[in-house]
Write a protein that holds these residues in place. Structure first.
Motif, PDB file in Angstrom:
ATOM      1  N   TRP A 267       0.832  -1.206   0.000  1.00  0.00           N
ATOM      2  CA  TRP A 267       0.000   0.000   0.000  1.00  0.00           C
ATOM      3  C   TRP A 267       0.868   1.259   0.000  1.00  0.00           C
ATOM      4  O   TRP A 267       0.613   2.200  -0.760  1.00  0.00           O
ATOM      5  CB  TRP A 267      -0.923  -0.011   1.212  1.00  0.00           C
ATOM      6  N   ASN A 268       1.904   1.291   0.839  1.00  0.00           N
ATOM      7  CA  ASN A 268       2.767   2.472   0.892  1.00  0.00           C
ATOM      8  C   ASN A 268       3.501   2.690  -0.421  1.00  0.00           C
ATOM      9  O   ASN A 268       3.720   3.839  -0.844  1.00  0.00           O
ATOM     10  CB  ASN A 268       3.774   2.334   2.037  1.00  0.00           C
TER      11      ASN A 268
ATOM     12  N   ALA B 223      -4.656   6.238  -5.103  1.00  0.00           N
ATOM     13  CA  ALA B 223      -3.987   5.027  -4.631  1.00  0.00           C
ATOM     14  C   ALA B 223      -4.967   3.857  -4.561  1.00  0.00           C
ATOM     15  O   ALA B 223      -4.626   2.724  -4.930  1.00  0.00           O
ATOM     16  CB  ALA B 223      -3.355   5.282  -3.268  1.00  0.00           C
TER      17      ALA B 223
ATOM     18  N   CYS C 138       1.863   7.209  -6.422  1.00  0.00           N
ATOM     19  CA  CYS C 138       0.829   8.179  -6.786  1.00  0.00           C
ATOM     20  C   CYS C 138       1.220   9.590  -6.345  1.00  0.00           C
ATOM     21  O   CYS C 138       0.907  10.564  -7.044  1.00  0.00           O
ATOM     22  CB  CYS C 138      -0.505   7.785  -6.152  1.00  0.00           C
ATOM     23  N   GLN C 139       1.915   9.685  -5.222  1.00  0.00           N
ATOM     24  CA  GLN C 139       2.332  10.989  -4.723  1.00  0.00           C
ATOM     25  C   GLN C 139       3.242  11.705  -5.722  1.00  0.00           C
ATOM     26  O   GLN C 139       3.152  12.922  -5.894  1.00  0.00           O
ATOM     27  CB  GLN C 139       3.047  10.825  -3.383  1.00  0.00           C
TER      28      GLN C 139
ATOM     29  N   ILE D 116      -5.498   9.602  -1.838  1.00  0.00           N
ATOM     30  CA  ILE D 116      -6.011   8.322  -1.360  1.00  0.00           C
ATOM     31  C   ILE D 116      -6.930   7.700  -2.410  1.00  0.00           C
ATOM     32  O   ILE D 116      -6.915   6.482  -2.638  1.00  0.00           O
ATOM     33  CB  ILE D 116      -6.738   8.501  -0.024  1.00  0.00           C
TER      34      ILE D 116
ATOM     35  N   VAL E 294       0.985   4.314  -2.703  1.00  0.00           N
ATOM     36  CA  VAL E 294       0.742   5.699  -2.309  1.00  0.00           C
ATOM     37  C   VAL E 294       1.913   6.585  -2.721  1.00  0.00           C
ATOM     38  O   VAL E 294       1.725   7.689  -3.265  1.00  0.00           O
ATOM     39  CB  VAL E 294       0.500   5.794  -0.787  1.00  0.00           C
TER      40      VAL E 294
END
Length: 490
Positions: A151-152, A374, A158-159, A371, A155
């Motif tokens: 998940w990280n 992601a 995507c960041q 969010i 994220v």
């Protein structure tokens, strides 16, 4: 302009302001605060001329720029006045605030609306001090088995392109497409992305829907017992709540029609009744849909954790059976992913999308775009389906551990209700055991169980415990139940 300027000796200013260079408050704000208090308590009378910034900088051991910033702030607030060629003065309007007027005890409470009165107890409940919890929190996923690294990584990826995101009122198109695809294949819904709205939790969607589709005074069917936060939202709308009993087949539709045939909306949890756990029968589902079609009423289907069915495949959602477009479907990622995501979704009948969106816009309630992006990527890459399958397997083992532990340690004390689905169980208390006392004993042990009686809007029919089982590994469930049993039976 001051009429009679007066000056105070420079030594006076040593005690007016106390400077603490180590404090978190900026120096200029410390100076502002000291001067402001001096003006309000009368030590700096109107028309007093302040020393120059050079002198005050030496007195308080700060830079002249700091003094200028403080003076500019106080001038903007109306405490000081700067006159070119003459100096800086205390203005006459900077008088002390009026003294508090004594108020009779019965008049001290500020007037609030009927909605505020109805929901004050709910707000008070979240501010009650609570011991740290060690397990059994309702709706809390297994954080010990969540794929944090995956998940990280998504994220962070995507960041790096977050500057390309464009906010959409109803949510990112990619996420809406992913949700529509998932709901169609996994839950049997009939929907397209344009019917979906992304919200920071399904209760937010219920709030918007209640503003759009019901009016104060409208009758609303609510399961009894129920998800009490949903009841709070409907109270917020000043609707007339009609509690409807549930039995082994779920909502008693004939009883509901008898009590309020002209209801405007029904809020139901058909796939996994909250909190008792039964599944609404097919016959009851058809009765509910037929009533809504005849009456022109709306059905809010809260499908909060139906992904986790342990004895057979997930039941098709009520919306998938609806041929008259009367169902508003609510779903959430907070229980299947992470509670901190605050991400949910609403599936609306096509003709309600514009009305719903029009109500949502002035409320300015949106989920974080990062969010959303992601979550879309997590779903489109296939991770979400695999995650649910893995969690279902893990949760089934935890469910089985709970059943074994309860039967071993609490036989004769509690009886478990329907636990074929979901993330929590109801343990009905036997005669002779007081719910409040048992709940208090659990809380003293740090266990976040909830009393069953608090889920009733009217007179409770049964007492017991509502406890989540997905936030603890099997071995911890066994030890927790053993400790609870020891406390109850001691």
């Amino acid at each position: 302009m001051p009429q009679q300027p007066r000056s105070l000796p420079n030594t006076f200013y040593f005690s007016l302001v106390t400077i603490d260079p180590e404090a978190d408050v900026p120096l200029y704000r410390q100076i502002c605060g000291g001067i402001r208090v001096g003006i309000e308590d009368g030590r700096l009378p109107p028309h007093t001329k302040l020393p120059s910034t050079r002198d005050l900088a030496q007195i308080w051991d700060v830079s002249r720029n700091t003094l200028r910033n403080a003076f500019d702030q106080l001038i903007a607030e109306g405490y000081l006045e700067a006159i070119v060629g003459r100096g800086t003065f205390v203005v006459e309007q900077a008088a002390p605030p009026p003294a508090a007027v004594p108020v009779a005890p019965e008049a001290r409470k500020r007037p609030i609306s009927q909605i505020g009165q109805a929901l004050e107890a709910l707000g008070r409940s979240v501010h009650q001090p609570a011991p740290p919890t060690t397990g059994f929190a309702i709706g809390s996923p297994g954080l010990d088995i969540f794929p944090y690294k995956l998940w990280n990584r998504i994220v962070n990826r995507c960041q790096r392109r977050s500057h390309q995101f464009r906010r959409s009122v109803n949510g990112l198109p990619r996420l809406r497409e992913a949700i529509a695809s998932y709901l169609t294949s996994a839950r049997g819904l009939h929907c397209v992305p344009e019917q979906i709205d992304i919200v920071p939790g399904s209760l937010v969607g219920l709030t918007i829907a209640s503003l759009a589709f019901v009016s104060p005074g409208d009758k609303v069917w609510l399961e009894e017992p129920c998800f009490i936060n949903a009841a709070g939202i409907l109270q917020f709308r000043s609707t007339e709540i009609v509690p409807v009993p549930v039995d082994a087949e779920g909502l008693d539709v004939p009883a509901a029609i008898k009590r309020a045939p002209d209801a405007r909306l029904a809020y139901v949890t058909p796939s996994h009744q909250y909190p008792l756990g039964m599944t609404m029968s097919l016959a009851r589902r058809h009765q509910l849909l037929n009533w809504a079609a005849r009456q022109g009423a709306w059905i809010v289907e809260d499908d909060y954790d139906s992904e986790f069915r342990y004895d057979g495949p997930p039941i098709t959602a009520l919306q998938g059976l609806d041929s008259h477009q009367r169902v508003i479907y609510c779903g959430t990622f907070s229980k299947v992913m992470l509670p901190t995501l605050r991400l949910g979704y609403i599936v609306l009948p096509p003709d309600l999308v514009d009305v719903y969106t029009g109500v949502k816009i002035p409320l300015s309630i949106y989920s974080p775009t990062l969010i959303q992006e992601a979550m879309a990527e997590f779903m489109l890459e296939g991770h979400f389906i695999r995650h649910i399958r893995r969690m279902r397997q893990q949760y089934q083992a935890r469910r089985d551990a709970l059943v074994t532990a309860v039967n071993h340690h609490l036989a004769g004390v509690v009886t478990l209700g329907d636990i074929s689905c979901g993330m929590h169980a109801v343990a009905y208390l036997a005669d002779g055991f007081a719910e409040a006392e048992v709940v208090n004993q659990a809380w003293q042990l740090g266990m976040a169980v909830a009393p069953l009686t608090q889920h009733y809007t009217g007179e409770p029919k049964r007492s017991g415990l509502v406890l989540g089982f997905t936030d603890l590994p099997p071995e911890a469930i066994e030890s927790h139940i053993a400790k609870l049993a020891a406390a109850i039976l001691s």
